[in-house]
Design a protein around this motif. Structure first.
Motif, short mmCIF file in Angstrom:
data_model
loop_
_atom_site.label_atom_id
_atom_site.label_comp_id
_atom_site.label_asym_id
_atom_site.label_seq_id
_atom_site.Cartn_x
_atom_site.Cartn_y
_atom_site.Cartn_z
N PRO A 143 0.90 -1.18 -0.04
CA PRO A 143 0.05 -0.01 0.02
C PRO A 143 0.78 1.28 -0.09
CG PRO A 143 -0.90 -1.52 1.61
CD PRO A 143 0.43 -2.21 1.21
N ASN A 144 0.29 2.14 -0.81
CA ASN A 144 1.02 3.51 -0.85
C ASN A 144 2.37 3.56 -1.67
OD1 ASN A 144 -1.12 4.72 0.56
ND2 ASN A 144 0.14 4.29 2.56
N TYR A 145 2.78 2.31 -2.13
CA TYR A 145 3.87 2.15 -2.80
C TYR A 145 3.62 0.96 -4.12
CZ TYR A 145 6.86 3.86 0.86
OH TYR A 145 7.32 4.84 1.74
N ASN A 146 4.47 0.86 -4.84
CA ASN A 146 4.40 -0.03 -6.00
C ASN A 146 4.57 -1.56 -5.75
OD1 ASN A 146 3.84 2.05 -8.06
ND2 ASN A 146 5.83 2.60 -8.00
N THR A 147 4.80 -2.44 -6.35
CA THR A 147 4.96 -3.84 -6.30
C THR A 147 6.17 -4.09 -5.63
OG1 THR A 147 3.24 -4.31 -8.26
CG2 THR A 147 4.91 -6.18 -7.43
N MET A 148 6.21 -4.88 -4.63
CA MET A 148 7.74 -5.56 -4.30
C MET A 148 7.98 -6.64 -4.77
SD MET A 148 8.73 -6.68 -0.50
CE MET A 148 8.77 -5.14 0.32
N TYR A 149 9.35 -6.76 -5.68
CA TYR A 149 9.66 -7.95 -6.39
C TYR A 149 10.84 -8.62 -5.50
CZ TYR A 149 7.18 -6.00 -10.18
OH TYR A 149 6.05 -5.75 -11.06
N THR A 150 10.56 -9.81 -5.35
CA THR A 150 11.53 -10.74 -4.34
C THR A 150 12.06 -11.85 -4.90
OG1 THR A 150 10.27 -9.74 -2.47
CG2 THR A 150 11.64 -11.54 -1.97
N LEU A 151 13.32 -12.33 -4.71
CA LEU A 151 13.78 -13.46 -5.17
C LEU A 151 14.46 -14.12 -4.00
CD1 LEU A 151 16.03 -13.89 -8.55
CD2 LEU A 151 17.10 -14.52 -6.31
N VAL A 152 14.75 -15.65 -4.01
CA VAL A 152 15.51 -16.25 -3.17
C VAL A 152 15.99 -17.48 -3.88
CG1 VAL A 152 14.20 -15.72 -1.21
CG2 VAL A 152 13.60 -17.73 -2.20
#
Length: 658
Positions: A189-198
């Motif tokens: 919320p209030n930001y864009n998408t969080m992209y994550t890699l493991v």
């Protein structure tokens, strides 16, 4: 925008400062470590094996992006692991690996162990076994230094990030032996998408992959907590997240983990009966064989064995060190028949002598006192451990002797003796400046980190103190005396013991309840740091009104009063430029001696704290207080006897002292 953390370790080479967490230059190495575990000559067998292995790496990688292999035998064995990011195409992966080989060949020439990270690949080689073994170091972190999440959005951001990382951790660790990799996105919320890699190296088990990624996640609060982008890299796993920059990975994976096989068809009644009957018969046979083998072993134990045991019979698990065995006559000549003139001192279980081998090499010879059954066990323990450990901050075992009643250990000779002989000496202590003390602190920290996390074994020393830190000609510290050390499996960090072992003042409080862990060594290290900074022994008295305090309680009190600089040895206060480092070491020492085991930092964090002045440190909590004793006393006793011992007593006549 972001940057790499600056870690000024001598053997750690950080290649470039980042101005963005995204990577615009694919062929620029992010980080490399040319370790100091040893070197080789260009014309050596090890060097030839390394070149042969490097030549074959790129061509053997397939679409999964993972490959491991070995060349050579025994001490000339080279092991290598290659891991490309799970979304990288095969040709790009191979190109990255070739560049990594070129880079390490140039910058880590003649090193027996090295690791390098790029955005799209990692290459690691070593003379130690590294396949299927979780490793937490060496590694690094990077984060966005230009934009943080606002206070209003902080809670939502951290919950989203943690939830996403945990779900990806579970998915990646469930991968197969070719790929343990997962990516995901989540709207903040209030930001864009969080992209994550493991990602983990797929040779890890499901549990080790989870543990490795958990260790990475535990570092996020110290490096990247409020940052909108961050990454943590370890030799066997890594994670990365970015908020609002778009995906930094290809969302189509070249090699996908195959779906689970369909469930087997249902079985008929006859088939079920046959399966159950087979299992029952198998169990009966297994139990019968086990009973037979147990009885045969008990019968064999009644037979007499020869008095002079062979190497295989005397010491379990040291077949690989037979070549290090010396005969007693050679050592007797080398020490001039153990003459008093060659005696260097008295060790924990016997005297130590200076000697000269037939090839002219000077050595230190530890001679186990005859008739000490307990000492013999410690001797075997120390030999089998040291034969498998190689690190610049651990004393090097050159050989041993098992002949009749004689038990001898032959070490490299360290000309400056032990730390306590210099640190607490009126003259030598004054001459030991801060640079020398800081070098000793960092070296001991690296040695402990190797024992706890980076060696093939996981070892708790249990008796770290100044007299067990030896100093080379260049004042490099080397941890010695592994007679009380405790060996754990790679995925274990703590355990219980029925014997209390260690030296009063340096023993963590939980040890007296029979609980030991890597944090027990961290406690001993904290005491050592405070001794090095102050020049005082742990049992020295400090006046506080009508009462006296030991070093820990004194350091804690003046820290809370804002007068911690009073702890610094006066001769080191002349250089104002060193004061920030000294005060930071006092801070770290107090963190290490906190009473609550969970609050003490692991040695990986301690090493990072010592080499990164910009890393914020938490406030230390109350340390464990021990009433001082006028005599430093080693002890090892059964836990059942602990009721006879009070930590408030100055004498410990009830204990098995040495």
């Amino acid at each position: 925008m972001g940057c790499l953390r600056q870690i000024s370790l001598p053997s750690y080479i950080l290649i470039i400062n980042f101005v963005a967490l995204t990577f615009a230059q694919p062929d620029v190495a992010l980080y490399k470590n040319c370790t100091t575990s040893g070197t080789f000559n260009n014309d050596s067998t090890y060097g030839s094996n390394l070149k042969s292995l490097q030549f074959s790496l790129s061509s053997n990688i397939d679409e999964s992006g993972f490959y491991h292999s070995s060349r050579g035998q025994d001490a000339d064995t080279v092991n290598a692991v290659v891991l490309c990011r799970g979304d990288v195409e095969l040709e790009i992966c191979r190109s990255c690996v070739n560049e990594a080989i070129r880079n390490l060949t140039q910058d880590c020439a003649n090193q027996r162990e090295a690791i390098i990270f790029y955005d799209k690949c990692m290459l690691r080689y070593s003379d130690q076994s590294i396949f299927g073994i979780m490793a937490w170091g060496p590694g690094f972190e990077k984060w966005n230094i230009y934009e943080n999440v606002s206070d209003n959005d902080w809670n939502t951001f951290t919950v989203t990030r943690r939830s996403l990382l945990l779900s990806l951790r579970d998915r990646a660790s469930s991968g197969d032996s070719r790929l343990k990799y997962s990516t995901g996105e989540e709207q903040v919320p209030n930001y864009n998408t969080m992209y994550t890699l493991v990602q983990c190296t797929p040779d890890l088990s499901l549990g080790d992959c989870k543990s490795c990624l958990d260790a990475c996640m535990q570092l996020i609060p110290t490096c990247c907590n409020r940052s909108i982008g961050g990454a943590v890299y370890k030799p066997t796993c890594n994670l990365r997240y970015e908020l609002g920059t778009g995906p930094f990975y290809n969302q189509t994976v070249p090699y996908a983990v195959p779906p689970p096989p369909p469930p087997p068809p249902s079985l008929s009644g006859i088939e079920i009966f046959l399966i159950v009957a087979s299992i029952v018969i198998f169990v009966i046979l297994t139990v019968s064989i086990s009973i037979y083998l147990r009885k045969r072993k008990q019968r064999n134990q009644h037979h007499k064995i020869e008095k002079n045991l062979s190497v295989h019979e005397a010491v379990d698990g040291i077949d690989s060190v037979e070549s290090l065995q010396y005969d007693f006559a050679t050592i007797r000549v080398a020490t001039d028949n153990f003459s008093a003139a060659n005696k260097l001192g008295e060790g924990g279980f016997g005297p130590v002598y200076k000697g000269r081998l037939p090839n002219g090499q000077e050595v230190a010879v530890k001679r186990l006192s005859k008739g000490s059954g307990q000492g013999e066990q410690e001797f075997k323990n120390e030999m089998s451990l040291l034969a498998q450990l190689q690190h610049r901050n651990l004393v090097k075992l050159l050989g041993f002797c098992l002949e009749g009643e004689e038990r001898l250990l032959i070490y490299e000779l360290l000309t400056n003796g032990s730390l306590d002989q210099i640190l607490f000496d009126t003259i030598n202590g004054q001459n030991l400046d801060w640079d020398g003390r800081y070098k000793i602190i960092r070296g001991v920290a690296k040695g402990l980190l190797y024992l706890h996390e980076d060696s093939r074994l996981r070892i708790i020393h249990r008796d770290l103190k100044p007299s067990n830190v030896l100093l080379s000609k260049e004042m490099d510290p080397k941890i010695s005396d592994f007679g009380m050390a405790k060996l754990f499996l790679q995925d274990e960090t703590q355990g219980n013991t029925m014997r209390i072992a260690g030296t009063l003042g340096y023993m963590a409080p939980e040890v007296f309840q029979g609980n030991i862990s890597v944090k027990s060594d961290v406690y001993s290290f904290g005491v050592l740091v405070l001794e090095i900074v102050s020049g005082h022994k742990i049992h020295n008295n400090f006046e506080n009104g009508n009462n006296t305090e030991n070093l820990l309680s004194y350091a804690w009190r003046i820290w809370r009063e804002g007068e911690a600089s009073n702890l610094i040895q006066p001769t080191m206060k002349t250089s104002s430029s060193s004061i920030p480092e000294i005060m930071r070491c006092i801070h770290i020492g107090l963190l290490c001696v906190q009473e609550n085991v969970a609050n003490r930092p692991p040695m990986a964090s301690v090493v990072l704290m010592l080499h990164s002045m910009s890393l914020p440190l938490p406030e230390p909590l109350r340390p464990a207080f021990f009433q001082h004793s006028s005599v430093e006393t080693n002890m090892e006793m059964p836990l059942l006897e602990a009721s006879n011992y009070s930590v408030n007593e100055a004498s410990i006549t009830e204990l098995h002292g040495r």
